[in-house]
Each structure stands twice: as C-alpha cells, then as structure tokens.
Design a protein around this motif. Structure first.
Motif, PDB file in Angstrom:
ATOM      1  N   ALA A  32       0.802  -1.252  -0.036  1.00 47.28           N
ATOM      2  CA  ALA A  32       0.164   0.077  -0.112  1.00 47.28           C
ATOM      3  C   ALA A  32       0.736   1.362  -0.123  1.00 47.28           C
ATOM      4  CB  ALA A  32      -0.984  -0.060   1.013  1.00 47.28           C
ATOM      5  N   VAL A  33       2.093   1.026   0.596  1.00 45.35           N
ATOM      6  CA  VAL A  33       3.022   2.356   0.505  1.00 45.35           C
ATOM      7  C   VAL A  33       4.451   2.004  -0.177  1.00 45.35           C
ATOM      8  CG1 VAL A  33       2.135   2.969   2.608  1.00 45.35           C
ATOM      9  CG2 VAL A  33       3.909   1.412   2.497  1.00 45.35           C
ATOM     10  N   ALA A  34       4.887   3.020  -0.559  1.00 43.60           N
ATOM     11  CA  ALA A  34       6.366   2.876  -1.324  1.00 43.60           C
ATOM     12  C   ALA A  34       7.199   3.591  -0.293  1.00 43.60           C
ATOM     13  CB  ALA A  34       6.328   3.435  -2.483  1.00 43.60           C
ATOM     14  N   HIS A  35       8.616   3.325  -0.304  1.00 41.84           N
ATOM     15  CA  HIS A  35       9.785   3.885   0.608  1.00 41.84           C
ATOM     16  C   HIS A  35      10.210   4.893  -0.486  1.00 41.84           C
ATOM     17  CE1 HIS A  35       8.601   0.344   2.894  1.00 41.84           C
ATOM     18  NE2 HIS A  35       9.113  -0.194   2.259  1.00 41.84           N
ATOM     19  N   ARG A  36       9.772   6.071  -0.543  1.00 36.22           N
ATOM     20  CA  ARG A  36      10.612   6.854  -1.434  1.00 36.22           C
ATOM     21  C   ARG A  36      11.663   7.544  -0.869  1.00 36.22           C
ATOM     22  NH1 ARG A  36       6.742  11.904  -3.430  1.00 36.22           N
ATOM     23  NH2 ARG A  36       7.033  12.362  -1.187  1.00 36.22           N
ATOM     24  N   GLN A  37      12.737   7.528  -1.435  1.00 37.64           N
ATOM     25  CA  GLN A  37      14.202   8.059  -1.221  1.00 37.64           C
ATOM     26  C   GLN A  37      14.349   9.611  -1.598  1.00 37.64           C
ATOM     27  OE1 GLN A  37      17.855   6.489  -2.350  1.00 37.64           O
ATOM     28  NE2 GLN A  37      18.454   6.007  -0.191  1.00 37.64           N
ATOM     29  N   ILE A  38      14.546  10.405  -0.795  1.00 40.90           N
ATOM     30  CA  ILE A  38      14.971  11.853  -1.392  1.00 40.90           C
ATOM     31  C   ILE A  38      16.576  12.195  -0.500  1.00 40.90           C
ATOM     32  CG2 ILE A  38      14.715  14.226  -1.502  1.00 40.90           C
ATOM     33  CD1 ILE A  38      11.606  13.657  -1.256  1.00 40.90           C
ATOM     34  N   ASP A  39      17.323  12.233  -1.372  1.00 41.90           N
ATOM     35  CA  ASP A  39      18.862  12.417  -0.761  1.00 41.90           C
ATOM     36  C   ASP A  39      19.161  11.111   0.321  1.00 41.90           C
ATOM     37  OD1 ASP A  39      19.362  14.696  -1.971  1.00 41.90           O
ATOM     38  OD2 ASP A  39      18.368  15.982  -0.286  1.00 41.90           O
ATOM     39  N   SER A  40      19.292  11.309   1.573  1.00 43.44           N
ATOM     40  CA  SER A  40      19.637  10.036   2.374  1.00 43.44           C
ATOM     41  C   SER A  40      18.273  10.000   3.075  1.00 43.44           C
ATOM     42  CB  SER A  40      20.666  10.615   3.527  1.00 43.44           C
ATOM     43  OG  SER A  40      20.445  11.689   4.082  1.00 43.44           O
ATOM     44  N   THR A  41      17.165  10.598   2.866  1.00 46.74           N
ATOM     45  CA  THR A  41      16.038  10.190   3.640  1.00 46.74           C
ATOM     46  C   THR A  41      15.074   9.455   3.021  1.00 46.74           C
ATOM     47  OG1 THR A  41      16.293  12.549   4.751  1.00 46.74           O
ATOM     48  CG2 THR A  41      14.088  11.365   4.913  1.00 46.74           C
ATOM     49  N   VAL A  42      14.440   8.408   3.899  1.00 49.78           N
ATOM     50  CA  VAL A  42      13.420   7.457   3.279  1.00 49.78           C
ATOM     51  C   VAL A  42      12.044   7.618   3.993  1.00 49.78           C
ATOM     52  CG1 VAL A  42      12.874   5.093   2.840  1.00 49.78           C
ATOM     53  CG2 VAL A  42      15.367   5.627   2.484  1.00 49.78           C
ATOM     54  N   ASP A  43      10.966   7.922   3.314  1.00 50.52           N
ATOM     55  CA  ASP A  43       9.882   8.252   3.722  1.00 50.52           C
ATOM     56  C   ASP A  43       8.881   7.214   3.206  1.00 50.52           C
ATOM     57  OD1 ASP A  43      10.509  10.138   5.527  1.00 50.52           O
ATOM     58  OD2 ASP A  43      10.537  11.795   3.569  1.00 50.52           O
ATOM     59  N   ASP A  44       7.869   6.784   3.806  1.00 49.25           N
ATOM     60  CA  ASP A  44       6.856   5.912   3.380  1.00 49.25           C
ATOM     61  C   ASP A  44       5.667   6.963   2.779  1.00 49.25           C
ATOM     62  OD1 ASP A  44       8.340   3.903   4.259  1.00 49.25           O
ATOM     63  OD2 ASP A  44       6.980   3.150   5.875  1.00 49.25           O
ATOM     64  N   ILE A  45       5.311   6.644   1.657  1.00 44.19           N
ATOM     65  CA  ILE A  45       4.237   7.467   1.328  1.00 44.19           C
ATOM     66  C   ILE A  45       3.253   6.288   0.237  1.00 44.19           C
ATOM     67  CG2 ILE A  45       5.659   9.348   0.527  1.00 44.19           C
ATOM     68  CD1 ILE A  45       5.647   8.552  -2.276  1.00 44.19           C
ATOM     69  N   PRO A  46       1.975   6.949   0.239  1.00 47.54           N
ATOM     70  CA  PRO A  46       0.858   5.784  -0.484  1.00 47.54           C
ATOM     71  C   PRO A  46       1.396   5.771  -1.971  1.00 47.54           C
ATOM     72  CG  PRO A  46      -0.042   7.921   0.655  1.00 47.54           C
ATOM     73  CD  PRO A  46       1.154   8.058   0.847  1.00 47.54           C
ATOM     74  N   LEU A  47       1.195   4.457  -2.351  1.00 48.55           N
ATOM     75  CA  LEU A  47       1.783   3.979  -3.516  1.00 48.55           C
ATOM     76  C   LEU A  47       1.195   4.987  -4.524  1.00 48.55           C
ATOM     77  CD1 LEU A  47       3.430   2.042  -5.141  1.00 48.55           C
ATOM     78  CD2 LEU A  47       1.068   0.402  -5.252  1.00 48.55           C
ATOM     79  N   SER A  48      -0.104   5.484  -4.556  1.00 51.85           N
ATOM     80  CA  SER A  48      -0.562   6.344  -5.611  1.00 51.85           C
ATOM     81  C   SER A  48       0.308   7.662  -5.824  1.00 51.85           C
ATOM     82  CB  SER A  48      -2.081   6.201  -5.341  1.00 51.85           C
ATOM     83  OG  SER A  48      -2.196   7.197  -3.939  1.00 51.85           O
ATOM     84  N   ASP A  49       0.995   7.973  -4.840  1.00 51.83           N
ATOM     85  CA  ASP A  49       1.715   9.175  -4.832  1.00 51.83           C
ATOM     86  C   ASP A  49       3.075   9.247  -5.362  1.00 51.83           C
ATOM     87  OD1 ASP A  49      -0.609  10.354  -3.529  1.00 51.83           O
ATOM     88  OD2 ASP A  49       0.520  10.500  -1.347  1.00 51.83           O
TER      89      ASP A  49
END
Length: 631
Positions: A130-147
C-alpha cells in the motif's frame, strides 16, 4: 455455480440467505417431530413449525419461481417451487418443508466451494504494498503508492514486493519475476536493470527509479485484464439445469393433461408430488460433494463444483510452461568441456567455489555436483564483484565463472573456440585463466510429461494440447519438443494469453493449467482453470481447481474424478427421473394418490442418493498413463 446465482457481493448475500433457510428449516422440522411424536400435541400445534418453514423459507423460493416464469426459464428448481405450492395446497406440509430443505440445502452444500470471482481482484490488490519507500537524498519516507511520481527513487527492501515498474539505480541483487513473466529463474539486478511491479526482491536492498505511475504499471495492467476476464466469462449451465430443462415441462404437461382429461385437479397434484425432482436437487449435489471430498483426499482442491461437471467435456488442454510441465528451477543439463576427461574435476572445482555465491545458478551447479559425488575442495581468495562473475583459488588453481560476453571482451580470440550459443542460460569456466568449459542450464521438463501428453487423446478425448508461455521462444520450443506439443506460443503477455484462451474456449471447452500471476486471467477465462501449487494466492483464487501436490498425476486424477462423478450423477438423476416418469403415468391414471406418491418419491430419492454416494468410494487407481520413475 447455478446459472441463476448472482455474482460478486450479491452472490455472498445469496449464499448466506440459502444457508439461513436451510438451517431454519432443519430446526423447524426437528421441532415438528418433537411436538408430534415426543410430546403428542394437537395437529394444529405440530404443523405451526412447518407453516413457518413454508412461509419464511418457501416464499422466497416461490417468488424466484414466479420471476423465472416471467423470464421463461425452466430449470430443476422451478419444479421444486411448484412442488412447494402443491404440497401446501394438499396439506402435505412436511413434504413441502422437505422440498424447501432439499432446495436450499443443496445450494448451501455447494456454497462453501463456490468462490466469487471478485475475490481474485481483492487478493491481487492485497499482494501489492500500500506504501512505497520514497528516497530523497539520504532520507526514506513511506508514502501512499498512488503518490509515487515518474522519476521518484524508491527503496525496495529484502523480500519485499517491488511497488513500481522502474530501473535499478543503486544496489545489486536478484528478483523473482516468474509470477509475472514466466521466466523460471531468479533474475540478477544491477544498476540499469529493469524491474517489474509485483516482483519479489531477494536478500539485498535495491534503489529503483520509477518509470511509470502505479496505475500504469505492469501489475495494474494485469489487474485490468483480470477484471475484464471476470466480466466476460460466461456462466456455465449446470447439469441439473440441463436435465431440468426438459424434465420440468414434461412433468407439468403430464399433470395438466391428467387434469384436463379427467377434470380432477387432485390428479395434477398427485403428479406434481411424485414429480418432485429430488434426484436432481439432491443426488447431483451429493455426487458433487462426494467427488470434492475424494479429490481433497488426493490433494486436489475443487473450488468451483461446476469444474467437476464440465472437465470431462473439455477437448482442449492449454499449459503454461514454468512450474507445470517443468519444475520451475534451473538445472545443469550440459557440461561442454575442452578436455572431456576433465569434466568431473572441473565440476568439483566449480561447485566448491559456488558454495560462496548467491548467484541464481549456484544452486544448480551444487545440485549437479552432489548427484555426481564431487569432492569438496578448500577455497580461498573468493571474489564476486557485482556483475563481474565469480573467482577464487580452489585446490591451488585459479577458477573463474563468468559470462560469454565478459570472456570475449577480455579474450576475443576465443570466439571460434566457444560452442554455439543455445537456448537457456549458460556460464563459462576458466581454470588458471584458460577457457575450460561451458555450462548450460534449462528449466528441466517433468519426466512424465511426454507420456501424460500422449495419453490425453486416447484416454480423455483431448483433441488439442497447447503450450502458451511468457518465456523465451527457445526455451518454450525446447520443452514442446521434449513433451510432444505442436501448438506453441512463446513470449506471451497476460493479455495475449487471455486472447488465446478466449479464442480456444469459443471453439470448444478448455482446461488451462498454470501457476503464476500472469496466468490468472487465462485461468479465469478457461472453462476450467487449474492452478499448480500454492505459489500465489492470486492464482489459487482465480482457479476453479487447485492442485496442492504439483504433479501431472494429479491432473490425470482430477480428470478421472470428473468423468466418474459425471457418470454416476447422470445415472442417479436420469434413473430417478425415469422411475418418476413411470410413477407420474400411474398417478395421472388415478392409481397413485398424492400421499402414496410422496412416499414413493422418497423411496426414489433414497435409491438415487445411495447410488450417488458411490463417488466417495476410492477406486483402485485414478491414473492411466506411465508415471515417472524415481531417479
């Protein structure tokens, strides 16, 4: 599923209603018997529970009868509805309650095995994160897959399902794409490699750049195909409905003729009572449930009872390749050595080194070495740079396992000395920097595949066998040649598989055998879908039949169980109806009053059910082709 049953969420409500009516009827009949024989109350008191059955249980069934008359549908349950009304008019309330129980109980017995096709889509949706682990620089945040947007980088952790179609930008590992592509191997992944949503990651984390939105991913497309397949699959006309289509009008015609000829409505009532189609309503479900039980004891789960009725009528058998006619794992099939005499020695060196590798082919080499009784040598200086092959010191020799492409990049002069490239996977072996051997790997066919395919025509009247796979043409054709299949389709997407199955099903009833998510639409579209194993909840939800013990012997057993069930069910139903027709003639002549007719009908029912119960008795053998011998 009965042709009158609704689909989807409405089907669940319908099944619940039938179960509730059956349970209520049993309770009320029990109360009636206690009041009548144990307590000895008045006739009025002991009939009250039966009136409740006819009111709350019979009324919905009679209402369905009226709707069917408006639609000009004449099935076996239509005559049961008439029998309920007739029993009430005759004052034969117990007989009417028993008909209610037979009708609702028969449907309730099948309800547990009948699955809603929409559950396949629910299982498919649950499989994706349901979520994806989006990585921006060295930070990983869980966001809804649709985002997730195109160009986002997403971390895929070990053993997770890949959420997007994309390209690896960081990390090295392997992914299992077999459920989606038909490729039977773990696929190596390195920067630049394409990945598919729905693939299962291996033991190393990967950073993936999203190339498509979630709604446009490969997995989403399969869901769309699945929904389309669900909507297009026609409802099969059940055996009882086929027989009831002529039996019901015949019974009504005999009753009406007796009434018109004599002017006595009791003749019509007597004919209706003796015509109650219990052999259809009870004997056929008993035969089906008995066969489901027999199949379950043999590790074959029948999810849709209609599959048992129709499998023996199928004339085309369509196979997926990976995991059905093959084992779904690579095996070392050829060792092409420069010096043939050194073959065992080279295998011992390579297998000793491969113990330290996580490459998808390492286990195949180790397995071959174990079967050959290879000696395990000491190993040192092991090195396996990502994408560069495996090297190490084995028994004082430098051993290197690499690819043809990397070898020729270093030693182009060897191009004329290497064997011609063939289908399947391969690796090349260097001993002390000298080319020593080429190893070839294939997804090995099951040893009994050829004999199974050959016996389908003579034993099961299968006129056509087909191989439809998402794998490469060379691999698919290799298997087809091994087992004797001539109609071959390779590199097929789920959409293309669905088109092929739809086209073949339009010509003749089909059986499709598969085991991956990419097979699910085809499993749903075929007349009978058979899933091998439990590799995917999506596949087993889509299939009508699930073979837990993945072997061709189980397919043969299922075909024989289907034929045996159909033969015994028809014996019970047609035999019971034939006796009923004779009894209808006697009743129409005035020699069989309604009460006696009801008793006679119960005797007919018992005979039909006793014959139907034979299906649960295991025969001596359910296999009639040459089984694979233990190696």
């Amino acid at each position: 599923m009965n042709s009158s049953q609704p689909a989807g969420d409405d089907s669940l409500a319908w099944q619940s209603r039938e179960m509730a009516i059956a349970v209520f009827t049993v309770v009320m009949i029990a109360i009636h018997l206690v009041l009548r024989f144990a307590i000895g109350t008045s006739e009025y008191a002991w009939n009250v529970p039966l009136w409740l059955v006819l009111g709350f249980g019979g009324t919905p069934l009679v209402w369905e009868l009226l709707r069917k008359i408006m639609r000009r549908e004449f099935g076996s349950d239509l005559l049961a509805g008439i029998s309920i009304v007739v029993s009430a008019l005759l004052g034969e309330y117990l007989a009417g309650a028993l008909v209610v129980l037979m009708l609702s109980g028969g449907e309730a017995l099948e309800a547990y095995a009948v699955s809603s096709a929409s559950s396949v889509l629910r299982a498919l949706s649950k499989r994706m994160p349901a979520v994806a682990h989006r990585q921006i620089d060295s930070t990983v945040d869980d966001i809804p897959l649709s985002d997730v947007a195109i160009g986002d980088t997403v971390a895929v952790f070990p053993h997770e399902t890949c959420p997007v179609d994309g390209t690896v930008v960081e990390g090295h590992g392997v992914m299992d794409e077999s459920y989606l592509t038909g490729e039977p191997y773990m696929m190596s992944k390195a920067p630049g490699s394409a990945v598919l949503s729905g693939s299962i990651n291996g033991e190393s984390a990967l950073i993936v750049k999203a190339d498509k939105l979630a709604m446009d991913s490969r997995y989403a497309k399969i869901m769309e195909v699945m929904a389309k397949s669900e909507q297009q699959k026609p409802q099969m006309r059940r055996m009882a409905d086929q027989l009831g289509a002529w039996y019901t009008p015949l019974a009504v015609a005999i009753g009406v003729a007796a009434w018109v000829a004599t002017g006595d409505p009791v003749r019509f009532l007597a004919v209706m009572v003796v015509a109650t189609p219990c052999p259809l309503l009870i004997a056929i479900p008993v035969a089906i449930i008995g066969s489901i039980s027999l199949a379950a004891r043999r590790a074959i789960i029948v999810r849709d009872p209609a599959a048992l009725e129709t499998a023996d009528t199928c004339r085309t058998l369509i196979f997926d390749k990976t995991g059905t006619l093959t084992y779904g794992e690579p095996n070392l099939v050829e060792q092409l050595c420069v010096e043939e005499s050194r073959g065992p020695e080279i295998l011992c060196y390579v297998s000793s080194l491969e113990r330290f590798s996580k490459h998808p082919l390492a286990s195949a080499i180790s397995k071959a070495a174990m079967e050959s009784g290879c000696v395990v040598h000491g190993v040192s200086e092991v090195s396996e740079p990502p994408g560069q092959g495996l090297t190490g010191k084995v028994a004082g020799h430098k051993v290197e396992v690499t690819s043809r492409k990397k070898l020729l990049a270093i030693q182009p002069q060897l191009s004329d000395h290497l064997p011609q490239q063939a289908g399947g996977l391969e690796c090349v072996i260097l001993i002390d920097d000298q080319y020593a051997a080429t190893y070839r790997f294939r997804d090995t066919p099951r040893p009994d595949g050829a004999s199974f395919i050959q016996h389908l025509g003579p034993r099961h009247k299968i006129n056509r066998t087909m191989l439809v796979s998402g794998d490469r043409p060379s691999e698919v054709q290799y298997l087809a040649n091994q087992v004797g299949i001539h109609d071959v389709y390779a590199s097929q997407s789920p959409e293309q598989k669905l088109e092929i199955v739809n086209a073949e099903t339009a010509k003749a009833n089909t059986i499709f055998v598969g085991d991956g998510i990419n097979d699910a639409p085809a499993l749903m579209a075929a007349t009978v879908g058979v899933a091998f194993g439990q590799n995917s909840d999506v596949t087993t939800e889509a299939a009508d039949v699930v073979v837990l013990d993945s072997s061709l012997q189980k397919i043969d057993e299922f075909l024989h169980i289907s034929r045996r069930m159909r033969r015994i069910a028809l014996q019970s139903a047609i035999g019971g109806m034939a006796i009923s027709i004779v009894a209808m003639g006697v009743a129409s002549a005035g020699y069989l009053p309604p009460v006696a007719g009801a008793i006679l009908q119960e005797v007919i029912d018992v005979l039909a059910v006793l014959n139907a119960l034979r299906v649960a008795i295991p025969p001596k053998s359910l296999i009639d082709f040459e089984k694979a011998r233990p190696s």
